[in-house]
Motif scaffolding. Sequence first.
Motif, PDB file in Angstrom:
ATOM      1  N   VAL A  74       0.928  -0.973   0.064  1.00 32.68           N
ATOM      2  CA  VAL A  74      -0.029  -0.058  -0.119  1.00 32.68           C
ATOM      3  C   VAL A  74       0.885   1.202  -0.018  1.00 32.68           C
ATOM      4  N   PRO A  75       0.607   2.228  -0.531  1.00 34.17           N
ATOM      5  CA  PRO A  75       1.450   3.465  -0.908  1.00 34.17           C
ATOM      6  C   PRO A  75       1.990   3.889   0.285  1.00 34.17           C
ATOM      7  N   GLU A  76       1.216   3.978   1.450  1.00 30.44           N
ATOM      8  CA  GLU A  76       1.549   4.831   2.722  1.00 30.44           C
ATOM      9  C   GLU A  76       2.794   3.771   3.361  1.00 30.44           C
ATOM     10  N   ARG A  77       3.007   2.710   3.023  1.00 33.65           N
ATOM     11  CA  ARG A  77       4.118   2.067   3.591  1.00 33.65           C
ATOM     12  C   ARG A  77       5.284   1.684   2.740  1.00 33.65           C
ATOM     13  N   ARG A  78       5.018   2.153   1.758  1.00 29.49           N
ATOM     14  CA  ARG A  78       6.315   1.833   0.759  1.00 29.49           C
ATOM     15  C   ARG A  78       7.568   2.388   0.922  1.00 29.49           C
ATOM     16  N   GLU A  79       7.574   3.847   1.441  1.00 32.41           N
ATOM     17  CA  GLU A  79       8.829   4.604   1.741  1.00 32.41           C
ATOM     18  C   GLU A  79       9.362   3.820   2.827  1.00 32.41           C
ATOM     19  N   ALA A  80       8.949   3.654   3.963  1.00 29.14           N
ATOM     20  CA  ALA A  80       9.261   3.083   5.293  1.00 29.14           C
ATOM     21  C   ALA A  80       9.921   1.917   4.828  1.00 29.14           C
ATOM     22  N   PHE A  81       9.423   0.945   4.122  1.00 25.65           N
ATOM     23  CA  PHE A  81       9.804  -0.504   3.825  1.00 25.65           C
ATOM     24  C   PHE A  81      11.032  -0.225   3.177  1.00 25.65           C
ATOM     25  N   VAL A  82      11.302   0.407   2.140  1.00 25.31           N
ATOM     26  CA  VAL A  82      12.580   0.767   1.549  1.00 25.31           C
ATOM     27  C   VAL A  82      13.659   1.353   2.265  1.00 25.31           C
ATOM     28  N   ARG A  83      13.281   2.229   3.196  1.00 23.49           N
ATOM     29  CA  ARG A  83      14.366   2.789   4.137  1.00 23.49           C
ATOM     30  C   ARG A  83      14.691   1.795   4.951  1.00 23.49           C
ATOM     31  N   ALA A  84      13.947   0.931   5.602  1.00 28.36           N
ATOM     32  CA  ALA A  84      14.253  -0.100   6.655  1.00 28.36           C
ATOM     33  C   ALA A  84      14.961  -1.247   5.946  1.00 28.36           C
ATOM     34  N   ARG A  85      15.061  -1.538   4.667  1.00 27.27           N
ATOM     35  CA  ARG A  85      15.813  -2.194   4.048  1.00 27.27           C
ATOM     36  C   ARG A  85      17.248  -1.917   3.722  1.00 27.27           C
ATOM     37  N   SER A  86      17.237  -0.566   3.610  1.00 23.18           N
ATOM     38  CA  SER A  86      18.395   0.345   3.616  1.00 23.18           C
ATOM     39  C   SER A  86      19.330   0.134   4.614  1.00 23.18           C
ATOM     40  N   GLU A  87      18.628   0.698   6.006  1.00 20.71           N
ATOM     41  CA  GLU A  87      18.918   0.876   7.090  1.00 20.71           C
ATOM     42  C   GLU A  87      19.346  -0.661   7.804  1.00 20.71           C
ATOM     43  N   GLN A  88      18.650  -1.715   7.488  1.00 24.24           N
ATOM     44  CA  GLN A  88      19.379  -2.933   7.989  1.00 24.24           C
ATOM     45  C   GLN A  88      20.163  -3.630   7.101  1.00 24.24           C
ATOM     46  N   GLN A  89      20.583  -2.973   5.955  1.00 24.33           N
ATOM     47  CA  GLN A  89      21.490  -3.265   4.919  1.00 24.33           C
ATOM     48  C   GLN A  89      21.181  -4.770   4.564  1.00 24.33           C
ATOM     49  N   ASP A  90      19.839  -4.887   4.167  1.00 24.84           N
ATOM     50  CA  ASP A  90      19.106  -5.963   3.644  1.00 24.84           C
ATOM     51  C   ASP A  90      19.672  -6.608   2.220  1.00 24.84           C
ATOM     52  N   GLU A  91      20.345  -5.601   1.499  1.00 30.64           N
ATOM     53  CA  GLU A  91      20.667  -5.955   0.279  1.00 30.64           C
ATOM     54  C   GLU A  91      21.679  -6.952   0.502  1.00 30.64           C
ATOM     55  N   ARG A  92      22.705  -6.625   1.592  1.00 35.13           N
ATOM     56  CA  ARG A  92      23.860  -7.421   1.854  1.00 35.13           C
ATOM     57  C   ARG A  92      23.718  -8.629   2.797  1.00 35.13           C
ATOM     58  N   ASP A  93      22.796  -8.247   3.738  1.00 30.30           N
ATOM     59  CA  ASP A  93      22.737  -9.120   4.919  1.00 30.30           C
ATOM     60  C   ASP A  93      21.447 -10.112   4.779  1.00 30.30           C
TER      61      ASP A  93
END
Length: 160
Positions: A74-93
């Motif tokens: 849902v649009p209201e959760r997109r930005e927070a989801f992407v930000r959390a992926r970056s903060e938790q370094q999920d692309e790497r971890d």
Amino acid sequence: MDDSTGIYLWGLFRVLPLPTIMRSLAPLLLLALLGGACAHTPKSTGMEGLKPVVEDFHKRIRWKDFRGAARHLVPERREAFVRARSEQQDERDLSITDFEILEAVLEPDGMRATVTTRLQWMRLPSASEQTATVTLDFVFRDGAWLLERMKDGPFAGELP
């Protein structure tokens, strides 16, 4: 049509008999009524529309395409989801090692659905694989199925 099937007024215009006019206009009137009703009533795409969205979301998180996966939220959760992926370094971890869609249940109105999935993942620094049965709540909004909530799993905190 010959001259005997219509009535001439003032010698210029032919007026068709009423049954002929009704036969001609009935399909157009029916089409206008049905078309107008469909334009104002948003219809869910049902399971046929939900299934590809669920599969695409899971494939995108498995291959770390978090921005692509966010398009299914849902649009209201997109930005927070992407930000959390970056903060938790999920692309790497974060590694989603496997997923299996167990069940999808459509609400009677066809505008909400609950999907149950088994997810397996690892998040560094832990070397242990985790498995969870995850519940995803989808809503049909603005002509598309969107993920509204995810209970358990690697993103449970961002999609309460």
